[in-house]
Design a protein around this motif. Structure first.
Motif, mmCIF file in Angstrom:
data_model
loop_
_atom_site.group_PDB
_atom_site.id
_atom_site.type_symbol
_atom_site.label_atom_id
_atom_site.label_comp_id
_atom_site.label_asym_id
_atom_site.label_seq_id
_atom_site.Cartn_x
_atom_site.Cartn_y
_atom_site.Cartn_z
ATOM 1 N N ALA A 109 0.819 -1.178 0.069
ATOM 2 C CA ALA A 109 -0.156 -0.015 -0.071
ATOM 3 C C ALA A 109 0.764 1.401 0.013
ATOM 4 C CB ALA A 109 -1.020 0.110 1.285
ATOM 5 N N TYR A 125 -6.059 4.105 -1.129
ATOM 6 C CA TYR A 125 -5.591 2.853 -1.770
ATOM 7 C C TYR A 125 -6.480 1.783 -1.324
ATOM 8 C CZ TYR A 125 -2.738 -1.359 -2.042
ATOM 9 O OH TYR A 125 -2.444 -2.897 -2.134
ATOM 10 N N ILE A 201 -6.865 4.089 -5.739
ATOM 11 C CA ILE A 201 -6.314 3.509 -6.423
ATOM 12 C C ILE A 201 -6.675 2.117 -6.168
ATOM 13 C CG2 ILE A 201 -3.879 2.508 -7.002
ATOM 14 C CD1 ILE A 201 -2.926 5.104 -5.398
ATOM 15 N N ASP A 203 -5.711 -2.001 -6.339
ATOM 16 C CA ASP A 203 -4.462 -3.056 -6.595
ATOM 17 C C ASP A 203 -5.324 -4.507 -6.563
ATOM 18 O OD1 ASP A 203 -2.577 -4.784 -6.228
ATOM 19 O OD2 ASP A 203 -1.627 -3.742 -4.811
#
Length: 307
Positions: A109, A125, A201, A203
């Motif tokens: 992160a 994130y 964001i 992931d």
């Protein structure tokens, strides 16, 4: 993942506990054994009546970077916001009491956040999570989704599970300007604020095991009509809550982005404004990640029942 020698950025992990003695040690160990060492674990106990507090105090005595706050029960949403208002680190994360973090969760992160070089921009994130049973064995039938975060989805859907999230200090400060009373979930509110002012964001790699209790089933078989009906029922169970959340959000977060303000106003007007209902039901301003979810949302919007 590349190794990071510079671990100057402090990360605070905020955990709210309530009668969580069964899995708490495993979760706390997984956090304290992270590859990212510059961390502080702040735990607020929300009035537990089992052995949770005893476990927490054991860890507090053993680890100088564990701080425990035993307080009265206010519910997990307010408990997390209380912790958020106490935080002061450059990066902040939420943690549940019964999951398991893979060793590089925090490092992944931080790397993603610092790659953005966001400066004063609010930044969030979040990563994929892997569903596991009570013994941490991956559950069959689950499909990992490639989420595409944005404000046009955040207004009607929360795709950010709090336990997967990292926030930077500018975002935390934006959130703490006004801690909500009518949020549906604490992580959803944080996601809304992040998408309104800054960037989010995703992931796609899972860095945590999301423990499921009892007889949870993933991907139960159901025909297409049945699935749409199920999605519609789930959304209808939220009746009134989305209206309260968006109304409070509009009151305290507006004037920064005119197009986003307009979208919130449009959604809040759907109960009485047929034109806006039609525009939202057949346009692309509101988006959910799942096709069936999107169909259910369009149907409820058209009927004036999305709120």
């Amino acid at each position: 993942m590349r190794s990071m020698n510079n671990q100057n950025s402090k990360v605070q992990i905020l955990m709210s506990t309530y009668n969580g003695e069964k899995y708490l040690r495993v979760q706390m160990d997984s956090i304290l054994n992270q590859s990212w060492k510059n961390l502080e674990l702040l735990v607020r106990d929300d009035g537990s009546s089992d052995g949770t507090l005893q476990i927490l105090h054991e860890y507090e005595e053993k680890y100088p970077n564990v701080k425990v706050y035993a307080e009265e029960n206010v519910g997990y949403r307010k408990s997390f916001f209380k912790l958020l208002s106490m935080s002061d680190a450059p990066y902040v994360m939420f943690a549940d009491q019964d999951d398991y973090w893979l060793p590089e969760k925090i490092e992944a992160a931080v790397v993603a956040m610092e790659k953005e070089n966001a400066g004063d921009m609010p930044l969030m994130y979040f990563c994929q999570k892997l569903l596991v049973d009570q013994d941490l064995k991956p559950m069959s039938g689950q499909k990992l989704v490639n989420y595409k975060p944005g404000f046009n989805s955040a207004v009607i859907e929360n795709m950010c599970s709090g336990c997967t999230v990292m926030m930077n200090r500018p975002l935390v400060e934006k959130i703490c300007i006004h801690l909500p009373e009518h949020d549906i979930y604490h992580d959803w509110w944080c996601y809304l604020v992040a998408c309104y002012y800054g960037k989010t964001i995703f992931d796609p790699k899972p860095y945590m095991y999301y423990r499921q209790h009892g007889n949870n089933q993933v991907g139960a078989e159901m025909d297409i009509v049945g699935q749409i009906h199920s999605k519609k029922m789930q959304l209808e169970m939220r009746k009134g809550k989305l209206k309260a959340q968006l109304s409070e959000f509009r009151e305290y977060h507006h004037g920064y982005d005119a197009s986003k303000d307009k979208l919130v106003e449009k959604i809040l007007s759907t109960e009485t404004n047929l034109g806006n209902r039609l525009a939202l039901a057949f346009g692309g301003e509101m988006k959910r990640q799942n096709v069936l979810d999107q169909i259910a949302v369009r149907a409820l919007t058209l009927a004036g029942k999305i709120l």
